[in-house]
Structure formats: structure tokens, C-alpha cells
Design a protein around this motif. Structure first.
Motif, mmCIF file in Angstrom:
data_model
loop_
_atom_site.group_PDB
_atom_site.id
_atom_site.type_symbol
_atom_site.label_atom_id
_atom_site.label_comp_id
_atom_site.label_asym_id
_atom_site.label_seq_id
_atom_site.Cartn_x
_atom_site.Cartn_y
_atom_site.Cartn_z
ATOM 1 N N ASP A 179 0.853 -1.183 0.000
ATOM 2 C CA ASP A 179 0.000 0.000 0.000
ATOM 3 C C ASP A 179 0.889 1.233 0.000
ATOM 4 O O ASP A 179 1.199 1.805 1.047
ATOM 5 C CB ASP A 179 -0.911 -0.027 1.232
ATOM 6 C CG ASP A 179 -1.777 1.217 1.325
ATOM 7 O OD1 ASP A 179 -2.070 1.811 0.267
ATOM 8 O OD2 ASP A 179 -2.144 1.593 2.457
ATOM 9 N N GLU A 181 2.226 5.061 -0.360
ATOM 10 C CA GLU A 181 1.641 6.310 0.123
ATOM 11 C C GLU A 181 0.890 7.058 -0.971
ATOM 12 O O GLU A 181 -0.076 7.772 -0.706
ATOM 13 C CB GLU A 181 2.738 7.210 0.697
ATOM 14 C CG GLU A 181 3.243 6.774 2.054
ATOM 15 C CD GLU A 181 2.171 6.867 3.128
ATOM 16 O OE1 GLU A 181 1.361 7.806 3.087
ATOM 17 O OE2 GLU A 181 2.140 5.972 3.992
ATOM 18 N N ASP A 182 1.327 6.897 -2.223
ATOM 19 C CA ASP A 182 0.688 7.619 -3.325
ATOM 20 C C ASP A 182 -0.400 6.795 -4.011
ATOM 21 O O ASP A 182 -1.003 7.262 -4.987
ATOM 22 C CB ASP A 182 1.742 8.022 -4.368
ATOM 23 C CG ASP A 182 2.754 8.997 -3.801
ATOM 24 O OD1 ASP A 182 2.382 9.780 -2.908
ATOM 25 O OD2 ASP A 182 3.920 8.965 -4.254
ATOM 26 N N SER A 184 -3.907 5.113 -4.943
ATOM 27 C CA SER A 184 -5.301 5.522 -4.827
ATOM 28 C C SER A 184 -6.198 4.333 -5.168
ATOM 29 O O SER A 184 -5.757 3.377 -5.819
ATOM 30 C CB SER A 184 -5.600 6.704 -5.756
ATOM 31 O OG SER A 184 -5.361 6.346 -7.110
ATOM 32 N N TYR A 185 -7.467 4.421 -4.745
ATOM 33 C CA TYR A 185 -8.348 3.252 -4.844
ATOM 34 C C TYR A 185 -9.766 3.662 -5.225
ATOM 35 O O TYR A 185 -10.216 4.767 -4.926
ATOM 36 C CB TYR A 185 -8.383 2.514 -3.495
ATOM 37 C CG TYR A 185 -7.018 2.032 -3.064
ATOM 38 C CD1 TYR A 185 -6.520 0.817 -3.496
ATOM 39 C CD2 TYR A 185 -6.217 2.823 -2.239
ATOM 40 C CE1 TYR A 185 -5.260 0.375 -3.117
ATOM 41 C CE2 TYR A 185 -4.954 2.394 -1.845
ATOM 42 C CZ TYR A 185 -4.483 1.173 -2.290
ATOM 43 O OH TYR A 185 -3.220 0.746 -1.919
ATOM 44 N N ARG A 199 -7.136 10.825 6.492
ATOM 45 C CA ARG A 199 -6.060 10.720 5.502
ATOM 46 C C ARG A 199 -6.416 9.719 4.405
ATOM 47 O O ARG A 199 -6.168 9.960 3.213
ATOM 48 C CB ARG A 199 -4.758 10.300 6.181
ATOM 49 C CG ARG A 199 -3.570 10.175 5.218
ATOM 50 C CD ARG A 199 -2.279 9.879 5.954
ATOM 51 N NE ARG A 199 -2.257 8.538 6.504
ATOM 52 C CZ ARG A 199 -1.902 7.453 5.784
ATOM 53 N NH1 ARG A 199 -1.596 7.579 4.493
ATOM 54 N NH2 ARG A 199 -1.860 6.268 6.351
ATOM 55 N N HIS A 200 -7.028 8.616 4.788
ATOM 56 C CA HIS A 200 -7.370 7.592 3.797
ATOM 57 C C HIS A 200 -8.512 8.036 2.888
ATOM 58 O O HIS A 200 -8.593 7.588 1.734
ATOM 59 C CB HIS A 200 -7.721 6.279 4.498
ATOM 60 C CG HIS A 200 -6.514 5.556 5.038
ATOM 61 N ND1 HIS A 200 -5.650 4.862 4.221
ATOM 62 C CD2 HIS A 200 -6.035 5.428 6.294
ATOM 63 C CE1 HIS A 200 -4.685 4.337 4.950
ATOM 64 N NE2 HIS A 200 -4.883 4.671 6.209
ATOM 65 N N ARG A 203 -7.524 9.253 -0.506
ATOM 66 C CA ARG A 203 -6.921 8.320 -1.450
ATOM 67 C C ARG A 203 -7.934 7.759 -2.449
ATOM 68 O O ARG A 203 -7.607 6.876 -3.241
ATOM 69 C CB ARG A 203 -6.260 7.181 -0.675
ATOM 70 C CG ARG A 203 -5.325 7.694 0.430
ATOM 71 C CD ARG A 203 -4.684 6.590 1.203
ATOM 72 N NE ARG A 203 -3.670 5.937 0.393
ATOM 73 C CZ ARG A 203 -2.996 4.859 0.790
ATOM 74 N NH1 ARG A 203 -3.238 4.322 1.965
ATOM 75 N NH2 ARG A 203 -2.083 4.321 0.012
ATOM 76 N N ARG A 205 -10.160 7.508 -5.702
ATOM 77 C CA ARG A 205 -10.153 7.915 -7.101
ATOM 78 C C ARG A 205 -11.483 8.593 -7.432
ATOM 79 O O ARG A 205 -12.424 8.557 -6.645
ATOM 80 C CB ARG A 205 -9.961 6.682 -7.989
ATOM 81 C CG ARG A 205 -8.592 6.030 -7.831
ATOM 82 C CD ARG A 205 -8.490 4.755 -8.660
ATOM 83 N NE ARG A 205 -7.162 4.147 -8.522
ATOM 84 C CZ ARG A 205 -6.821 2.966 -9.045
ATOM 85 N NH1 ARG A 205 -7.711 2.268 -9.730
ATOM 86 N NH2 ARG A 205 -5.602 2.507 -8.857
ATOM 87 N N TYR A 210 -15.949 5.086 0.000
ATOM 88 C CA TYR A 210 -15.262 4.775 1.258
ATOM 89 C C TYR A 210 -16.315 4.224 2.213
ATOM 90 O O TYR A 210 -17.305 4.889 2.528
ATOM 91 C CB TYR A 210 -14.630 6.033 1.841
ATOM 92 C CG TYR A 210 -13.582 5.781 2.907
ATOM 93 C CD1 TYR A 210 -12.238 6.000 2.637
ATOM 94 C CD2 TYR A 210 -13.936 5.338 4.183
ATOM 95 C CE1 TYR A 210 -11.262 5.782 3.605
ATOM 96 C CE2 TYR A 210 -12.973 5.110 5.148
ATOM 97 C CZ TYR A 210 -11.638 5.326 4.859
ATOM 98 O OH TYR A 210 -10.669 5.099 5.818
#
Length: 300
Positions: A179, A181-182, A184-185, A199-200, A203, A205, A210
Motif C-alpha cells: 500500500d 503512500e501515493d 489511490s483506490y 487521511r485515507h 486516497r 479515485r 469509502y
């Protein structure tokens, strides 16, 4: 019968082994001779008096069991809305399903509510083949099931964990644990929450979803969703999911699907430890330690 009760919240919810009268099922209820009981973080919270809707001290914890129906011998799994699973006998209402021959009681509770949660939340998130899915806390009960179900749906799964040992076990199960740091999902499955939730969120897209399905890492910061404003052009979705909002019919249908997938070898129930009923406190200590991989099970 032998059972575990919570006498008081003042002592942190100490668990006591006691003798109680055998329960008598009412009309439409099922009396189950318990062979395996699932231990979940909701049990820890209810023991501490932190879970809304649970009764005052004196209750028997435990929301899922597997065993045989007294009088018929039918092998079943049941969800217990009001608790009562930490016992040799349990009374279930309307969420009772027959187990396939290939699924043992221990496997049933290792799957059970966790696999059902994973299946329904991923359906709500609309996970499609080829999408990228991050599962936080992938070594826990819900996380491990979510990774398996997402992979079954054809998603590219990244299983996140802070433990190097657990990362190795997840890799053995065929999951990527890289996983970056850069990265995305399209979808993030989060049974952890805690301080890093915000923070998550960043990430996701475009059109990302989420799904918060627990808070094993504690509550998020009050302003955890502030970052969504900056993502407005990407149309992100923040979802929350609990089995408490799902009706009995859909719960039964979902469980039958889960156990059918397990019988065909698609899903695998992973037990972290099987602990005797009398040592329920050790099971909770194990769960609270944060070192669990899979499901902790009690054996009456």
C-alpha cells in the motif's frame, strides 16, 4: 447450563462463569446446543457498557453461535440479536440457517457475521471487476473476509496491516500488501476508523467509495470528513455500514450465500484461536491485544 455473564460495568466488564437455568424457547424460537461461539469487538464494547442497545449488567454476551438444534440434530448457524451466545445453550429468533456438510461449527462462526458484513457492504459499495479495493485492518475478522469477497468479485485487492507477520500471512493467502503512500483506490473498506480515517479518504479515485464498517482503532477525529470538500470535483462517497440496519430475510439469504461459497472453497474461515468457554476473559484479552489474525472462537 454453564454461561458467561457480565456482572458490572464498573470493573471494566469482568466476565464470570456461572450456572444458569436452561433457556426455554418460545413460539418461533430455536434452542441450540452451542458448539462454537464467535467473539467480536462488539462483545468487548458491550462488556464495557459502550455499545448502545445492550441490557444492563447481568447479560450473557455473544451474538453468533453454531451447533445443533435440540430435538432435531440439525446443524445450524444463528445470529442472536440480544446476545446469549457465551453459553452451552442459546435461544435464537429468526436468523437461523442450516449449515452445509462441508462447513464445521468453528468455520461457520469464523465466517458468519464477518463474511456477511463484508458481502453486504461490498454490494452496497458496488464493487465491480477490475476495480481497486483497499482493505484496512485486513488481518481482522471483517477485514480478512472483505479481502476474500472483493477478490471473488474480481477486484484488485490490497490488504493493509501494520503487522509484518500478518502481512506475510496475507501474502500466503494471495493478497498484495503493498500500500504505497501515493496509491489511490476505487473503494476503501475500513473496519478500523481511528485518527487516520481522514487521511485515507483522500486516497479515493474519481467516483470512489469509502465504507466505514467498524472502529477497532477508535473514533475518528471530529473533522475527519473535512477533506471530502477538496475532493468534491471527484464525486466521492462516504458510506457507513452495520448489520443492525439489515432485516432478517436479507440476513438469512446473505448467510446462505456465504456458507455456499465456503462449501465450494471460495471463502475460507480463518480462526485465530479457539478458547474454552470458561476462559472467555482470555479470548477478550487476545482480541484487545490487536494481534488477532482472523476470528477468535469460544468452545462451550
Amino acid at each position: 447450563m454453564k454461561a458467561i455473564t457480565v456482572h458490572s460495568f464498573d470493573d471494566g466488564g469482568a466476565l464470570h462463569l456461572v450456572d444458569l437455568p436452561d433457556p426455554v424457547p418460545g413460539a418461533g424460537q430455536t434452542l441450540i446446543e452451542v458448539e462454537a461461539t464467535g467473539v467480536g469487538y462488539v462483545d468487548v464494547m458491550s462488556r464495557r457498557g459502550q455499545y448502545p442497545g445492550f441490557p444492563e449488567p447481568g447479560f450473557v454476551p455473544g451474538l453468533e453461535v453454531a451447533g445443533v438444534v435440540r430435538g432435531t440434530g440439525e446443524r445450524v448457524y444463528a445470529m442472536l440479536g440480544g446476545g446469549g451466545g457465551y453459553a452451552e445453550l442459546a435461544v435464537a429468533d429468526d436468523v437461523v440457517v442450516e449449515l452445509p456438510p462441508e462447513v464445521s461449527p468453528a468455520q461457520a462462526v469464523a465466517l458468519g457475521a464477518n463474511a456477511l458484513t463484508a458481502s453486504l457492504l461490498l454490494d452496497r459499495a458496488g464493487v465491480a471487476p477490475g476495480e481497486s479495493v483497499l482493505v484496512r485492518g485486513a488481518s481482522g475478522g471483517v477485514g480478512l473476509m472483505a479481502a476474500q469477497v472483493a477478490a471473488h468479485l474480481g477486484a484488485e485487492v490490497t490488504a493493509s496491516t501494520r503487522s509484518a507477520a500478518h502481512a506475510g500471512r496475507l501474502a500466503e493467502l494471495g493478497f498484495s500488501t503493498r500500500d504505497g503512500e501515493d496509491a489511490s483506490y476505487d473503494v476503501v473498506v475500513d473496519p478500523v476508523a481511528g485518527a487516520e480515517l481522514g487521511r485515507h479518504l483522500g486516497r479515493l479515485r474519481p467516483d470512489g467509495r469509502y465504507v466505514v464498517c467498524g472502529a477497532a482503532g477508535g473514533l475518528p477525529a471530529p473533522d475527519f470528513a473535512a477533506g471530502l470538500v477538496g475532493l468534491f470535483p471527484n464525486s466521492p462517497s462516504l458510506l457507513m455500514f452495520s448489520l443492525s440496519s439489515v432485516g432478517p430475510e436479507r440476513l438469512r439469504s446473505g448467510l446462505k450465500t456465504v456458507f455456499d461459497l465456503a462449501a465450494r472453497g471460495v471463502l475460507r474461515g480463518v480462526a485465530d484461536a479457539a478458547v474454552p468457554l470458561a476462559q472467555a476473559s482470555l479470548a477478550h484479552e487476545r482480541l484487545e491485544s490487536g494481534t488477532v489474525f482472523g476470528k477468535v472462537i469460544l468452545r462451550p
